[in-house]
Write a protein that holds these residues in place. Sequence first.
Motif, PDB file in Angstrom:
ATOM      1  N   UNK A 385       1.012  -1.341  -0.325  1.00  0.00           N
ATOM      2  CA  UNK A 385      -0.084   0.010   0.032  1.00  0.00           C
ATOM      3  C   UNK A 385       1.254   1.226  -0.545  1.00  0.00           C
ATOM      4  N   UNK A 386       1.680   1.307   0.812  1.00  0.00           N
ATOM      5  CA  UNK A 386       2.766   2.651   0.865  1.00  0.00           C
ATOM      6  C   UNK A 386       3.478   2.828  -0.379  1.00  0.00           C
ATOM      7  N   UNK A 390       3.128   6.195  -3.839  1.00  0.00           N
ATOM      8  CA  UNK A 390       4.315   6.739  -4.693  1.00  0.00           C
ATOM      9  C   UNK A 390       5.443   6.705  -4.156  1.00  0.00           C
ATOM     10  N   UNK A 391       5.603   5.779  -3.152  1.00  0.00           N
ATOM     11  CA  UNK A 391       7.143   5.602  -2.231  1.00  0.00           C
ATOM     12  C   UNK A 391       7.695   4.542  -2.963  1.00  0.00           C
ATOM     13  N   UNK A 396       8.882   2.499   1.559  1.00  0.00           N
ATOM     14  CA  UNK A 396       8.014   2.370   2.635  1.00  0.00           C
ATOM     15  C   UNK A 396       8.237   0.975   3.305  1.00  0.00           C
ATOM     16  N   UNK A 397       9.499   0.337   3.295  1.00  0.00           N
ATOM     17  CA  UNK A 397       9.588   0.003   4.079  1.00  0.00           C
ATOM     18  C   UNK A 397       9.973   0.488   5.635  1.00  0.00           C
ATOM     19  N   UNK A 398      10.864   1.402   5.246  1.00  0.00           N
ATOM     20  CA  UNK A 398      10.901   2.508   6.811  1.00  0.00           C
ATOM     21  C   UNK A 398      10.075   2.949   6.793  1.00  0.00           C
ATOM     22  N   UNK A 399       8.984   3.596   5.933  1.00  0.00           N
ATOM     23  CA  UNK A 399       7.549   3.965   6.545  1.00  0.00           C
ATOM     24  C   UNK A 399       6.502   3.375   7.298  1.00  0.00           C
ATOM     25  N   UNK A 400       6.885   1.950   7.039  1.00  0.00           N
ATOM     26  CA  UNK A 400       5.890   1.168   7.701  1.00  0.00           C
ATOM     27  C   UNK A 400       5.623   0.639   9.212  1.00  0.00           C
ATOM     28  N   UNK A 401       7.806   1.504   9.815  1.00  0.00           N
ATOM     29  CA  UNK A 401       7.537   1.226  11.137  1.00  0.00           C
ATOM     30  C   UNK A 401       6.991   2.027  12.380  1.00  0.00           C
ATOM     31  N   UNK A 456      -2.131   8.032   5.732  1.00  0.00           N
ATOM     32  CA  UNK A 456      -1.163   7.939   6.438  1.00  0.00           C
ATOM     33  C   UNK A 456      -1.175   7.827   8.261  1.00  0.00           C
ATOM     34  N   UNK A 457      -1.970   9.197   8.246  1.00  0.00           N
ATOM     35  CA  UNK A 457      -2.689   9.251   9.773  1.00  0.00           C
ATOM     36  C   UNK A 457      -2.984   8.332  10.061  1.00  0.00           C
ATOM     37  N   UNK A 458      -4.582   7.437   9.513  1.00  0.00           N
ATOM     38  CA  UNK A 458      -5.443   6.654   9.445  1.00  0.00           C
ATOM     39  C   UNK A 458      -4.717   5.456   9.406  1.00  0.00           C
ATOM     40  N   UNK A 459      -3.209   4.977   9.067  1.00  0.00           N
ATOM     41  CA  UNK A 459      -2.744   3.695   9.540  1.00  0.00           C
ATOM     42  C   UNK A 459      -2.184   3.972  10.825  1.00  0.00           C
TER      43      UNK A 459
END
Length: 581
Positions: A385-386, A390-391, A396-401, A456-459
């Motif tokens: 999804x990340x 557009x990442x 994407x791997x980093x923003x999932x943390x 992203x805030x919803x996550x």
Amino acid sequence: MSTAQADSVHLGYERDHSSQYTGASNSTSPPSARFTPESDSDDESNSEAPAGNNKFEQTFQLKRSNWSQEKKPCLASSSQGDYEIALAGPEKHYRSRDVRRASDSTDHSFKLYTSDEERAIVRKFDRRLVLFMALLYMLSFLDRSNIGNARIAGLTRDLRLSSSQYEWLLTAFYITYILFEWMTLLYRLVPPHIYISLCVASWGLIASLQCVSSSFVFLVILRALLGISEAAFGPGVPFYLSFFYKREELALRTGLFISAAPLATSFASSLAWVITKLGEHGPIAPWRLLFLVEGFPSVLIAVFAWIYIPDSPGKAVYLNRRERKVAKLRLRKGYGMEGQSTEKRGLKWREIAQTLLDPKCYFTAMMFFSCNVAFSSLPVFLPTIMNEMGYTPLASQALCAPPYLVAFFVVLFTAYLSDRYRNRSAFVCLHAGLGAVGYSLIAVAGWRRWGIGWRYAGIYLAASGFFSAITIIITWTINNQESDSKKGTGVALLNVIGQLGPLVGTRLYPDTDKPYYVKGMSICAAFMFLVFALSLGLRHVLVRANGRSDVACLKVHDDDDQGLIGGDSEKHRPERFRFML
């Protein structure tokens, strides 16, 4: 010490666990206390203390007493600090080097340990047992969910997997996971140190073998076997922890255990980023290196688990002899053992049948099912999804943390408050609502084409909501079962029904819905709203059940007052079991 040497002060024990003091002289009344007989000491031979030393002349004397026409315990105190305890029974004498400080004595018996001893033992179990089990769960969750990171690291490209085949890799795991949920009951049949060690070694080996997969068929078989090994371990751990903790202590410890899942997801994303970066120019494909590095450590830790994990509170290697004894004694209750059954290892099939026919178990099972629709789908699809937002794959791997790291702290805080206020339903409702709002925000932001920041805030809201709700639901299930057989059956039923949720959740994000996945997010929001409604319904059922129990108890007390039951029945009546709301 003789009674002629002391000014007697009687300590009357009321049924509401309060204390009243009545004095025969001007001596002051001592505080209520728990006493530990000298038989608990390693040295039982010091019946004679050094003469002339008042500290060693404190004496316990048990004698027959008839106070207010009924046998009651009393406490006599002298001005020299000596104590005399008079209880119904034959005359016995005890000498002690000191009186252990204590509090909160009960009308059933003197507790044979101090509150300081109890707190020290609980802290040891927290540090040694719960954190170790959380580590094992983190490893299992890491091996279960890293397929999402492997996907964007080249798994689907190298094995030429379609979107449907990738979904079957996820579904195969949960099919076997559901079919083998009954293995939770094996915690009562097989010594836990053997059982848990075998589980850890098996999933570590299977997870590592995924790195040599060369086809869809081979990988789907490994995923199915991984589901069996993890079903044998994870779902039963809260049940296993109930052997060591009281009802009001269990939510925080379950929270510490469950919070390993968001921590593992956060850690997995960061680790996947590092491994992917290192494997880009190496001889091994990044996704193969990912499976190997994250899977094999479990095999090594299984050896340590065999030695370190206790089968019961009385067998913990990190407790001394006295601590092991107190660890067992503190779980005593009027209706048996609160955390650990007094019965021998095994199962009572009649109690299993009663639990399977109990409607209350199906409330929590349906809540768990609904949470798992969201719980199972987001971790395995979030990197994708990340990426679709557009990442780049690495970003994407980093923003999932971060969302999972926040969820980790929210779970611990929620579990602490739930134990502190002895309430489960309010916190399930709160976090189910939080998760529903989070998923709704993601869906609406995608539908209305709002900025990426809204999604992203919803996550953050969704992850904090469903992880916390799951923690309290599992604890709630265990809290409202009286025996180990019922607890084990309740947890097994919870997972058999609840783990059907991932069969739905893992199919909510097909490639045709990218990049916004509005339908999948909306379905998850609806299920979190359902958790909210079911929690309110279960609370209503439990309030009525406690009310019926209160009425029955009042009737028994009325019979006592009318002399229909023997006068000493109050002493021997088991403590009434009440459902936790």
